[in-house]
Each structure stands twice: as C-alpha cells, then as structure tokens.
Design a protein around this motif. Sequence first.
Motif, PDB file in Angstrom:
ATOM      1  N   CYS A   1      -4.238  -3.967   9.322  1.00  0.00           N
ATOM      2  CA  CYS A   1      -3.300  -3.134   8.554  1.00  0.00           C
ATOM      3  C   CYS A   1      -4.005  -2.493   7.365  1.00  0.00           C
ATOM      4  O   CYS A   1      -3.792  -1.312   7.069  1.00  0.00           O
ATOM      5  N   LYS A   2      -4.860  -3.267   6.697  1.00  0.00           N
ATOM      6  CA  LYS A   2      -5.644  -2.719   5.587  1.00  0.00           C
ATOM      7  C   LYS A   2      -6.528  -1.587   6.087  1.00  0.00           C
ATOM      8  O   LYS A   2      -6.590  -0.518   5.470  1.00  0.00           O
TER       9      LYS A   2
ATOM     10  N   LEU B   1      -4.470   6.251   7.198  1.00  0.00           N
ATOM     11  CA  LEU B   1      -3.120   6.687   6.839  1.00  0.00           C
ATOM     12  C   LEU B   1      -2.970   7.112   5.386  1.00  0.00           C
ATOM     13  O   LEU B   1      -2.263   8.085   5.100  1.00  0.00           O
ATOM     14  N   GLN B   2      -3.619   6.444   4.455  1.00  0.00           N
ATOM     15  CA  GLN B   2      -3.467   6.850   3.060  1.00  0.00           C
ATOM     16  C   GLN B   2      -3.916   8.294   2.860  1.00  0.00           C
ATOM     17  O   GLN B   2      -3.392   8.990   1.989  1.00  0.00           O
ATOM     18  N   TYR B   3      -4.843   8.756   3.656  1.00  0.00           N
ATOM     19  CA  TYR B   3      -5.317  10.137   3.546  1.00  0.00           C
ATOM     20  C   TYR B   3      -4.434  11.099   4.330  1.00  0.00           C
ATOM     21  O   TYR B   3      -4.001  12.123   3.815  1.00  0.00           O
ATOM     22  N   GLN B   4      -4.169  10.770   5.570  1.00  0.00           N
ATOM     23  CA  GLN B   4      -3.396  11.681   6.407  1.00  0.00           C
ATOM     24  C   GLN B   4      -1.932  11.786   5.975  1.00  0.00           C
ATOM     25  O   GLN B   4      -1.261  12.752   6.306  1.00  0.00           O
TER      26      GLN B   4
ATOM     27  N   ASP C   1      -1.087  11.938   2.807  1.00  0.00           N
ATOM     28  CA  ASP C   1      -1.162  12.514   1.463  1.00  0.00           C
ATOM     29  C   ASP C   1      -1.370  14.021   1.615  1.00  0.00           C
ATOM     30  O   ASP C   1      -2.395  14.469   2.127  1.00  0.00           O
ATOM     31  N   ASN C   2      -0.393  14.801   1.185  1.00  0.00           N
ATOM     32  CA  ASN C   2      -0.449  16.252   1.349  1.00  0.00           C
ATOM     33  C   ASN C   2      -1.598  16.896   0.587  1.00  0.00           C
ATOM     34  O   ASN C   2      -1.950  18.045   0.841  1.00  0.00           O
ATOM     35  N   ARG C   3      -2.222  16.159  -0.311  1.00  0.00           N
ATOM     36  CA  ARG C   3      -3.345  16.701  -1.079  1.00  0.00           C
ATOM     37  C   ARG C   3      -4.676  16.562  -0.358  1.00  0.00           C
ATOM     38  O   ARG C   3      -5.679  17.138  -0.793  1.00  0.00           O
ATOM     39  N   TYR C   4      -4.700  15.807   0.745  1.00  0.00           N
ATOM     40  CA  TYR C   4      -5.961  15.554   1.448  1.00  0.00           C
ATOM     41  C   TYR C   4      -6.430  16.825   2.153  1.00  0.00           C
ATOM     42  O   TYR C   4      -5.657  17.506   2.835  1.00  0.00           O
ATOM     43  N   ARG C   5      -7.680  17.146   1.988  1.00  0.00           N
ATOM     44  CA  ARG C   5      -8.291  18.318   2.590  1.00  0.00           C
ATOM     45  C   ARG C   5      -9.429  17.907   3.504  1.00  0.00           C
ATOM     46  O   ARG C   5     -10.083  16.913   3.239  1.00  0.00           O
ATOM     47  N   PRO C   6      -9.624  18.597   4.613  1.00  0.00           N
ATOM     48  CA  PRO C   6      -9.163  19.960   4.865  1.00  0.00           C
ATOM     49  C   PRO C   6      -7.755  20.065   5.446  1.00  0.00           C
ATOM     50  O   PRO C   6      -7.143  21.135   5.413  1.00  0.00           O
ATOM     51  N   CYS C   7      -7.199  18.997   5.986  1.00  0.00           N
ATOM     52  CA  CYS C   7      -5.832  19.057   6.512  1.00  0.00           C
ATOM     53  C   CYS C   7      -5.259  17.640   6.573  1.00  0.00           C
ATOM     54  O   CYS C   7      -5.992  16.674   6.449  1.00  0.00           O
ATOM     55  N   ASN C   8      -3.936  17.561   6.764  1.00  0.00           N
ATOM     56  CA  ASN C   8      -3.274  16.265   6.777  1.00  0.00           C
ATOM     57  C   ASN C   8      -1.988  16.370   7.579  1.00  0.00           C
ATOM     58  O   ASN C   8      -1.526  17.471   7.899  1.00  0.00           O
ATOM     59  N   PHE C   9      -1.395  15.230   7.907  1.00  0.00           N
ATOM     60  CA  PHE C   9      -0.151  15.203   8.688  1.00  0.00           C
ATOM     61  C   PHE C   9       1.051  15.756   7.923  1.00  0.00           C
ATOM     62  O   PHE C   9       1.990  16.260   8.524  1.00  0.00           O
ATOM     63  N   VAL C  10       1.044  15.628   6.606  1.00  0.00           N
ATOM     64  CA  VAL C  10       2.199  16.034   5.808  1.00  0.00           C
ATOM     65  C   VAL C  10       2.443  17.540   5.908  1.00  0.00           C
ATOM     66  O   VAL C  10       3.585  17.988   6.012  1.00  0.00           O
TER      67      VAL C  10
ATOM     68  N   ARG D   1       0.816  -1.204   0.000  1.00  0.00           N
ATOM     69  CA  ARG D   1       0.000   0.000   0.000  1.00  0.00           C
ATOM     70  C   ARG D   1       0.861   1.270   0.000  1.00  0.00           C
ATOM     71  O   ARG D   1       0.537   2.251  -0.667  1.00  0.00           O
ATOM     72  N   ILE D   2       1.938   1.254   0.743  1.00  0.00           N
ATOM     73  CA  ILE D   2       2.852   2.393   0.784  1.00  0.00           C
ATOM     74  C   ILE D   2       3.398   2.677  -0.608  1.00  0.00           C
ATOM     75  O   ILE D   2       3.380   3.817  -1.092  1.00  0.00           O
ATOM     76  N   GLU D   3       3.870   1.636  -1.276  1.00  0.00           N
ATOM     77  CA  GLU D   3       4.461   1.806  -2.603  1.00  0.00           C
ATOM     78  C   GLU D   3       3.410   2.154  -3.651  1.00  0.00           C
ATOM     79  O   GLU D   3       3.642   3.007  -4.517  1.00  0.00           O
ATOM     80  N   LYS D   4       2.230   1.550  -3.564  1.00  0.00           N
ATOM     81  CA  LYS D   4       1.155   1.854  -4.511  1.00  0.00           C
ATOM     82  C   LYS D   4       0.724   3.315  -4.388  1.00  0.00           C
ATOM     83  O   LYS D   4       0.382   3.956  -5.386  1.00  0.00           O
ATOM     84  N   ALA D   5       0.771   3.856  -3.177  1.00  0.00           N
ATOM     85  CA  ALA D   5       0.386   5.255  -2.959  1.00  0.00           C
ATOM     86  C   ALA D   5       1.430   6.221  -3.505  1.00  0.00           C
ATOM     87  O   ALA D   5       1.152   7.413  -3.655  1.00  0.00           O
ATOM     88  N   GLY D   6       2.644   5.723  -3.783  1.00  0.00           N
ATOM     89  CA  GLY D   6       3.696   6.584  -4.315  1.00  0.00           C
ATOM     90  C   GLY D   6       4.749   6.993  -3.306  1.00  0.00           C
ATOM     91  O   GLY D   6       5.637   7.791  -3.614  1.00  0.00           O
ATOM     92  N   HIS D   7       4.657   6.440  -2.104  1.00  0.00           N
ATOM     93  CA  HIS D   7       5.660   6.720  -1.075  1.00  0.00           C
ATOM     94  C   HIS D   7       6.866   5.793  -1.257  1.00  0.00           C
ATOM     95  O   HIS D   7       6.810   4.828  -2.016  1.00  0.00           O
TER      96      HIS D   7
END
Length: 180
Positions: free
Chosen positions: A145-146, A153-156, A158-167, A38-44
């Motif tokens: 884990c899924k 985690l896939q949302y938090q 991801d810096n594109r997630y709105r309204p805010c995220n951990f990144v 999942r980490i790699e599929k997300a682009g991390h």
Amino acid sequence: MPGIDTSRNFIPLNIAVLTVSDTRTRETDTSGDVLTERIEKAGHNLADRTVVSDDIQMIRNQLLSWIASDNVDIVISTGGTGLTGRDVTPEAFKSVYDKEIEGFSAIFHRISYEKIGTSTIQSRATAGVAHGKYLFALPGSPGACKDGWDEILQYQLDNRYRPCNFVEILPRLQEGRKAG
C-alpha cells in the motif's frame, strides 16, 4: 522532467478505501490505515472506508455502490489480489471496468520488484475506469500500500503533477458513453 507544478492549486478528491479480507476488521486493518493516513496527509477527502470479505459479489456490490455515488471520485482497495482460491479482488474489479489501466499493474510490479524481487509475480494489482471513477486494487500488505501510494497514486491523483495526471482527465472519463 516529471514533478509537481507548484504554480497550480491542488484539487482534493473524494477517495473511498476498501479492505478485502476474511481476517481483518476495521480495528486490525493496518493496510487500510496506511492508505487513509496518506490520502488525508495529501489533502484529499476520505469519502468512505469499509472492510468486506473475500467474496466476489460483496466486493462488486461495494464497488457498484461507490461508483454510483456522487461523493466518491476514486476507490482504492487493499487485499485479495494474490493467487489463492479466496483472492478474487481483480475478478470483481474487472467485472465493473469500462476500461482497464494496464500500465498501473506494470508500474506497480516494477516498483515492487525493486523491493521484494520476483515475489512481486504473486500480485495481481489492477486498475481501471468505471462510470467516470478510477478504481485501484493494491495487495493487502502495508508495504504494498505504501509503494502503490508513495510511488504512483500520490502523483497521478495530484492535478499539479506534470507532464500529466489522472485528475486532469477525470471530467472526461465518460465521453462517448450513452446515457441509460
């Protein structure tokens, strides 16, 4: 409405995966495989991956090593969050936190409850911040884990997630910390 803002560019993070288990090896680590995929599929970037025994000092030492590394932004663990005598992952994580992220556990349990009912009470999933890094401890089952990745985690992470995220606040996690 929460969601991904596609007008922003994705920022890949360096994520280390830690499996805590007395019985799993890298070859039999299905939960670590779930996270890695999942980490790699997300682009991390997968910064590192290892398996350590259910031993508080071994877990703590691995966390401290990754916290000190410039090549790791995030640590996600799987395993050792239950109630048995060998389950010490939350204790190891909490021993290195600067701040705990209590909402992570609350959201994880809400999601888990929808799938496994009151059995979620046996998990002690936890998250926190340590020296500018995010640490997340998930239960040891592939399903947990899924759920943790797919629903939180896939949302938090991801810096594109709105309204805010951990990144967005990652560069500011050490504000106010005294050097040395």
